[in-house]
Write an enzyme that holds these catalytic residues in place. Structure first.
Site, mmCIF file in Angstrom:
data_model
loop_
_atom_site.group_PDB
_atom_site.id
_atom_site.type_symbol
_atom_site.label_atom_id
_atom_site.label_comp_id
_atom_site.label_asym_id
_atom_site.label_seq_id
_atom_site.Cartn_x
_atom_site.Cartn_y
_atom_site.Cartn_z
ATOM 1 N N CYS A 1 0.901 -0.656 0.215
ATOM 2 C CA CYS A 1 -0.375 -0.298 0.038
ATOM 3 C C CYS A 1 1.189 0.926 -0.113
ATOM 4 O O CYS A 1 1.841 1.123 0.787
ATOM 5 C CB CYS A 1 -0.801 0.061 0.680
ATOM 6 S SG CYS A 1 -1.703 1.726 1.273
ATOM 7 N N ARG B 1 -12.967 0.826 -5.077
ATOM 8 C CA ARG B 1 -12.393 1.322 -2.743
ATOM 9 C C ARG B 1 -11.823 2.514 -2.775
ATOM 10 O O ARG B 1 -11.157 2.643 -1.515
ATOM 11 C CB ARG B 1 -11.715 0.149 -3.000
ATOM 12 C CG ARG B 1 -10.840 -0.033 -1.805
ATOM 13 C CD ARG B 1 -10.068 -1.197 -1.669
ATOM 14 N NE ARG B 1 -10.042 -2.579 0.448
ATOM 15 C CZ ARG B 1 -9.048 -1.798 0.760
ATOM 16 N NH1 ARG B 1 -8.420 -0.958 0.103
ATOM 17 N NH2 ARG B 1 -8.714 -1.618 1.603
#
Length: 481
Positions: free
Chosen positions: A300, A396
């Site tokens: 991430c 998302r």
């Protein structure tokens, strides 16, 4: 400048050992996924397209945890993934797959291959049991255009009536040397099926996480506004939905959560968040569990690209402070590198941890195998990577409908070392947590939370904690350097 707090992550802290009479082998790892669903071990596989599809979910549930099937697929495909998990084993299969006598062996092969089963009951148009088609019946058949009714084992069959116990069924199957026991009512209508494989699995996996019907538990991810997907998944028997977003404290997430709780009877896990206010708002909107973590994952880049997030130890601590007042479980999602990180998350009050990278390298994960410099790897990517976003996860990150060349990724694509089966990885993680609980004198996860005391360490302390001053000549299965 408004600095709210000093924020810490797993490598910044250690637990202080306590006087203990607790042995690691004696501790209980039972916990909760949501306020209504239990876990026998506090591990969840992440809803990522290189981590969890039906194979990973089955493996996790058999070990006592649960897998969350990702949503980077159309609704029908995701429903099939859930069905494969729910059909993989059962104490009593209450809605068994069946076939009609006029269908062909080719049709039967499609069914058995799709659901990985070795036989199927045969019924007439009224649902009456008229036979069973097993491997033994078709083993030497080469003409797949033959009708099922011409090849099947016909009635009378050994059957049992509704209400038979698994022990009674096991005795009956042993007596008659059969592997499948159809369950019928007084009119001979097919009502269920018990297989010897399921009875054997009950012995092999005593800690398996199962629902009230003896089926393995499984969760599924959904996005904002995907009520149709949610409804189809609930019909397929999903145990919990994960309303998945990079920013769980948003109006769209709260609205979708309220709509789901209003229209469906299902537990909903919501995230991701890192603050007390966000946790409170999600619980007020009906969340059955809160998922914590913005940017801790190895793949991430949200904290770098957006400059937003919070180190995971402080994030867990914030959210647990609020959630514990309402008896709502907190799931620590991301940043887990070692079993010690799992223990720290649980000691902070998380009920479970969600794992991505450590499971991405397992045999059951859907990622691709590759060889690099003579070593085995599997592909692993963040759901915020370009590749994952173009496959369906762009919502998302609030970029749904954006052309692929205009996407702003918050994750990368990479590879992780191949690590064997899910069971091998979970064995090491469970062992590490048990060891931690022994050091803490904690017989269960609640006592770990109540007993644990932390110290903040320096960079020198972290360096001292890791292997130092020596070259590793044989790798340990639970230490990655």
């Amino acid at each position: 400048m408004r600095i709210l707090q000093r924020a810490l992550t797993f490598e910044d802290v250690l637990m202080v050992p306590r006087k203990s009479s607790v042995l690691p082998k004696d501790v209980s790892l039972k916990s909760r996924l949501t306020k209504n669903i239990g876990l026998n071990i506090p591990f969840i596989s992440a809803a990522m397209d290189t981590v969890t599809e039906h194979k990973t979910a089955i493996a996790m549930a058999r070990l006592g945890g649960i897998g969350i099937v990702h949503k980077n697929m159309d609704i029908q495909t995701q429903v099939k993934e859930i069905t494969k998990v729910k059909k993989s084993e059962s104490g009593v299969i209450n809605d068994p797959i069946f076939i009609h006598a006029h269908r062909t062996l080719a049709d039967a092969k499609v069914i058995t291959d799709n659901y990985k089963i070795s036989g199927v009951p045969v019924v007439d148009d009224k649902g009456l049991l008229i036979g069973i088609l097993t491997n033994r019946d078709v083993r030497f058949e080469t003409d797949l255009s033959k009708k099922v009714g011409d090849v099947m084992t016909k009635m009378p069959l050994v059957t049992a009536h509704v209400g038979i116990s698994l022990d009674e069924a096991s005795d009956l199957m042993h007596k008659h040397k059969i592997e499948k026991l159809p369950i019928v009512d007084k009119d001979n209508v097919l009502k269920g099926l018990i297989t010897i494989k399921d009875i054997q699995k009950r012995i092999e996996y005593p800690e398996a996480n199962k629902d009230d019907f003896g089926r393995l538990r499984v969760g599924a991810a959904i996005g904002v506004g995907q009520l149709d997907r949610a409804e189809m998944l609930v019909k397929a028997g999903v145990d919990a939905l994960v309303l998945d977003s990079a920013h769980g404290h948003s109006a769209n997430i709260l609205h979708t959560l309220e709509e789901i709780k209003k229209s469906l009877v299902v537990d909903v896990i919501v995230g991701n968040v890192v603050t007390k206010e966000a946790t409170s708002d999600l619980i007020s909107a009906g969340a059955d569990a809160v998922k914590v973590g913005i940017g801790p994952g190895s793949i991430c880049t949200t904290r770098i690209v957006a400059g937003v997030g919070m180190p995971q130890v402080s994030a867990i601590d914030n959210c647990v402070e609020v959630a514990s007042k309402f008896d709502i479980p907190v799931i620590a999602d991301g940043g887990i590198r070692y079993s010690g990180d799992v223990a720290k998350a649980l000691a902070l009050g998380a009920s479970s941890v969600m794992i991505g990278s450590l499971l991405a390298g397992t045999e059951e994960s859907p990622g691709d195998f590759m060889i690099y410099q003579g070593r085995q790897y599997k592909s692993y990517r963040g759901m915020g990577s370009i590749g994952a976003m173009t496959k369906g996860s762009s919502d998302r990150y609030f970029q749904e409908g954006v052309a692929s060349e205009k996407l702003v990724p918050e994750g990368i694509e990479g590879r992780v070392p191949y690590r064997g089966k899910v069971s091998d990885m979970i064995f090491q993680l469970v062992g590490g947590v048990r060891s931690s609980m022994g050091y803490q004198g904690a017989k269960n996860i609640l006592e770990l939370y109540q007993n644990a005391e932390f110290v903040e360490i320096t960079s020198a302390g972290l360096k001292e904690s890791h292997v130092h001053g020596v070259d590793i000549t044989k790798e340990a299965p639970n230490y990655y350097g």
